[in-house]
Design a protein around this motif. Structure first.
Motif, PDB file in Angstrom:
ATOM      1  N   LEU A  13      42.617  35.818  40.370  1.00 54.57           N
ATOM      2  CA  LEU A  13      42.511  36.317  39.266  1.00 54.57           C
ATOM      3  C   LEU A  13      43.808  35.654  39.012  1.00 54.57           C
ATOM      4  CD1 LEU A  13      41.202  39.545  39.098  1.00 54.57           C
ATOM      5  CD2 LEU A  13      39.837  37.787  38.643  1.00 54.57           C
ATOM      6  N   ASP A  14      44.038  35.695  37.575  1.00 52.21           N
ATOM      7  CA  ASP A  14      45.640  35.554  36.913  1.00 52.21           C
ATOM      8  C   ASP A  14      45.967  36.824  36.812  1.00 52.21           C
ATOM      9  OD1 ASP A  14      44.904  36.196  34.772  1.00 52.21           O
ATOM     10  OD2 ASP A  14      44.227  34.197  33.944  1.00 52.21           O
ATOM     11  N   SER A  15      47.370  36.788  37.005  1.00 50.98           N
ATOM     12  CA  SER A  15      48.119  37.990  36.472  1.00 50.98           C
ATOM     13  C   SER A  15      48.023  39.154  35.751  1.00 50.98           C
ATOM     14  CB  SER A  15      49.780  37.781  36.113  1.00 50.98           C
ATOM     15  OG  SER A  15      49.616  37.384  34.658  1.00 50.98           O
ATOM     16  N   GLY A  16      47.128  38.782  34.265  1.00 50.45           N
ATOM     17  CA  GLY A  16      47.579  39.652  33.526  1.00 50.45           C
ATOM     18  C   GLY A  16      46.123  39.963  33.848  1.00 50.45           C
ATOM     19  N   THR A  17      44.714  38.994  34.400  1.00 55.09           N
ATOM     20  CA  THR A  17      43.587  40.420  34.246  1.00 55.09           C
ATOM     21  C   THR A  17      43.443  40.774  35.528  1.00 55.09           C
ATOM     22  OG1 THR A  17      42.151  37.389  33.831  1.00 55.09           O
ATOM     23  CG2 THR A  17      40.607  39.137  35.416  1.00 55.09           C
ATOM     24  N   ARG A  18      44.705  40.491  36.238  1.00 50.59           N
ATOM     25  CA  ARG A  18      44.421  41.764  37.933  1.00 50.59           C
ATOM     26  C   ARG A  18      45.365  43.303  37.374  1.00 50.59           C
ATOM     27  NH1 ARG A  18      47.511  36.964  40.854  1.00 50.59           N
ATOM     28  NH2 ARG A  18      49.378  37.788  40.196  1.00 50.59           N
ATOM     29  N   ASP A  19      46.046  42.590  36.119  1.00 46.09           N
ATOM     30  CA  ASP A  19      46.379  44.591  35.417  1.00 46.09           C
ATOM     31  C   ASP A  19      45.446  44.638  35.015  1.00 46.09           C
ATOM     32  OD1 ASP A  19      49.048  42.837  36.025  1.00 46.09           O
ATOM     33  OD2 ASP A  19      49.095  42.066  34.535  1.00 46.09           O
ATOM     34  N   VAL A  20      43.875  43.784  34.808  1.00 46.66           N
ATOM     35  CA  VAL A  20      43.121  44.676  33.936  1.00 46.66           C
ATOM     36  C   VAL A  20      42.223  45.700  34.982  1.00 46.66           C
ATOM     37  CG1 VAL A  20      41.181  44.316  32.987  1.00 46.66           C
ATOM     38  CG2 VAL A  20      42.719  43.718  31.717  1.00 46.66           C
ATOM     39  N   VAL A  21      42.127  44.890  36.018  1.00 44.52           N
ATOM     40  CA  VAL A  21      41.774  45.593  36.885  1.00 44.52           C
ATOM     41  C   VAL A  21      41.814  46.828  37.786  1.00 44.52           C
ATOM     42  CG1 VAL A  21      39.973  44.488  38.627  1.00 44.52           C
ATOM     43  CG2 VAL A  21      40.392  42.500  37.501  1.00 44.52           C
ATOM     44  N   ALA A  22      43.022  46.136  37.698  1.00 38.18           N
ATOM     45  CA  ALA A  22      43.722  47.188  38.883  1.00 38.18           C
ATOM     46  C   ALA A  22      43.700  48.715  37.660  1.00 38.18           C
ATOM     47  CB  ALA A  22      45.464  46.658  39.004  1.00 38.18           C
ATOM     48  N   GLU A  23      44.025  48.896  36.480  1.00 36.66           N
ATOM     49  CA  GLU A  23      43.985  49.830  35.588  1.00 36.66           C
ATOM     50  C   GLU A  23      42.634  50.095  35.535  1.00 36.66           C
ATOM     51  OE1 GLU A  23      44.707  50.907  31.316  1.00 36.66           O
ATOM     52  OE2 GLU A  23      45.850  49.326  31.918  1.00 36.66           O
ATOM     53  N   ALA A  24      42.014  49.333  35.875  1.00 36.04           N
ATOM     54  CA  ALA A  24      40.555  49.701  35.788  1.00 36.04           C
ATOM     55  C   ALA A  24      39.734  50.709  36.689  1.00 36.04           C
ATOM     56  CB  ALA A  24      39.539  49.030  35.772  1.00 36.04           C
ATOM     57  N   THR A  25      40.737  49.741  38.241  1.00 43.65           N
ATOM     58  CA  THR A  25      40.627  50.532  40.115  1.00 43.65           C
ATOM     59  C   THR A  25      41.005  51.725  39.695  1.00 43.65           C
ATOM     60  OG1 THR A  25      42.173  49.386  40.283  1.00 43.65           O
ATOM     61  CG2 THR A  25      39.787  48.311  40.615  1.00 43.65           C
ATOM     62  N   ASP A  26      41.997  52.839  39.560  1.00 44.19           N
ATOM     63  CA  ASP A  26      42.981  53.711  39.359  1.00 44.19           C
ATOM     64  C   ASP A  26      42.100  54.079  37.937  1.00 44.19           C
ATOM     65  OD1 ASP A  26      44.741  52.844  40.984  1.00 44.19           O
ATOM     66  OD2 ASP A  26      46.216  52.535  39.722  1.00 44.19           O
ATOM     67  N   GLY A  27      40.950  53.994  37.455  1.00 48.29           N
ATOM     68  CA  GLY A  27      40.009  54.881  36.273  1.00 48.29           C
ATOM     69  C   GLY A  27      39.685  54.295  35.330  1.00 48.29           C
ATOM     70  N   THR A  28      39.942  53.683  34.552  1.00 46.15           N
ATOM     71  CA  THR A  28      39.354  53.340  33.183  1.00 46.15           C
ATOM     72  C   THR A  28      40.618  52.397  32.115  1.00 46.15           C
ATOM     73  OG1 THR A  28      38.043  55.457  32.974  1.00 46.15           O
ATOM     74  CG2 THR A  28      37.780  53.482  30.989  1.00 46.15           C
ATOM     75  N   TYR A  29      40.235  51.480  32.043  1.00 43.68           N
ATOM     76  CA  TYR A  29      40.637  50.356  31.442  1.00 43.68           C
ATOM     77  C   TYR A  29      40.020  50.502  29.709  1.00 43.68           C
ATOM     78  CZ  TYR A  29      42.470  46.787  29.009  1.00 43.68           C
ATOM     79  OH  TYR A  29      43.029  45.142  28.552  1.00 43.68           O
ATOM     80  N   ARG A  30      40.415  50.446  28.944  1.00 40.62           N
ATOM     81  CA  ARG A  30      40.248  50.035  27.648  1.00 40.62           C
ATOM     82  C   ARG A  30      40.533  49.327  26.540  1.00 40.62           C
ATOM     83  NH1 ARG A  30      36.506  54.528  27.486  1.00 40.62           N
ATOM     84  NH2 ARG A  30      37.574  56.520  27.989  1.00 40.62           N
ATOM     85  N   ALA A  31      39.656  48.186  26.130  1.00 41.28           N
ATOM     86  CA  ALA A  31      40.493  46.808  26.071  1.00 41.28           C
ATOM     87  C   ALA A  31      40.961  47.672  24.408  1.00 41.28           C
ATOM     88  CB  ALA A  31      39.417  45.653  25.379  1.00 41.28           C
ATOM     89  N   GLU A  32      42.799  46.578  24.141  1.00 40.97           N
ATOM     90  CA  GLU A  32      42.735  46.839  22.821  1.00 40.97           C
ATOM     91  C   GLU A  32      42.986  46.505  21.041  1.00 40.97           C
ATOM     92  OE1 GLU A  32      46.161  49.282  22.419  1.00 40.97           O
ATOM     93  OE2 GLU A  32      45.320  49.751  24.472  1.00 40.97           O
ATOM     94  N   ASN A  33      41.369  45.876  21.634  1.00 38.88           N
ATOM     95  CA  ASN A  33      40.847  45.367  20.378  1.00 38.88           C
ATOM     96  C   ASN A  33      40.098  43.938  20.793  1.00 38.88           C
ATOM     97  OD1 ASN A  33      42.258  42.011  20.426  1.00 38.88           O
ATOM     98  ND2 ASN A  33      44.012  43.260  19.976  1.00 38.88           N
ATOM     99  N   SER A  34      39.229  43.257  20.236  1.00 40.40           N
ATOM    100  CA  SER A  34      38.342  42.217  20.513  1.00 40.40           C
ATOM    101  C   SER A  34      38.702  40.635  20.963  1.00 40.40           C
ATOM    102  CB  SER A  34      37.325  41.909  19.504  1.00 40.40           C
ATOM    103  OG  SER A  34      37.662  41.710  18.123  1.00 40.40           O
TER     104      SER A  34
END
Length: 97
Positions: A13-34
């Motif tokens: 994964l690139d760094s931005g995608t890793r950030d999304v996954v890291a946040e999700a593994t700590d709870g929930t990730y919610r996309a700001e917009n589409s």
């Protein structure tokens, strides 16, 4: 049974995608917009694999990430490239008990 049938490795994964996954593994990730490119990247990677269950707005997958196994629920309503398209769903070859 489900792990052997559905689990896949999420890596490279690139760094931005890793950030999304890291946040999700700590709870929930919610996309700001589409137009959230990092979340779209996650969707793209996950939609390439069979879901345990899915419909045209959400699905569940079993993902291995950094040595751990996760039950992953993704909701992609509002992301027009994915909304209305069902990812592959397959029945387990064996009955899980």
């Amino acid at each position: 049974c489900l792990r052997s049938e559905y689990a896949f490795e999420l890596d490279g994964l690139d760094s931005g995608t890793r950030d999304v996954v890291a946040e999700a593994t700590d709870g929930t990730y919610r996309a700001e917009n589409s137009s959230d490119a990092a979340f779209r990247s996650v969707l793209s990677r996950v939609h390439d694999h069979a879901a345990v269950s899915a419909n045209d707005r959400s699905g569940s997958w079993i993902i291995r990430y950094e040595g751990r196994l996760y039950w992953t629920d993704l909701r992609y309503g509002g992301f027009e490239a994915y909304e209305g398209s069902r990812p592959p769903v397959q029945s387990p070859v064996t009955v899980c008990s």
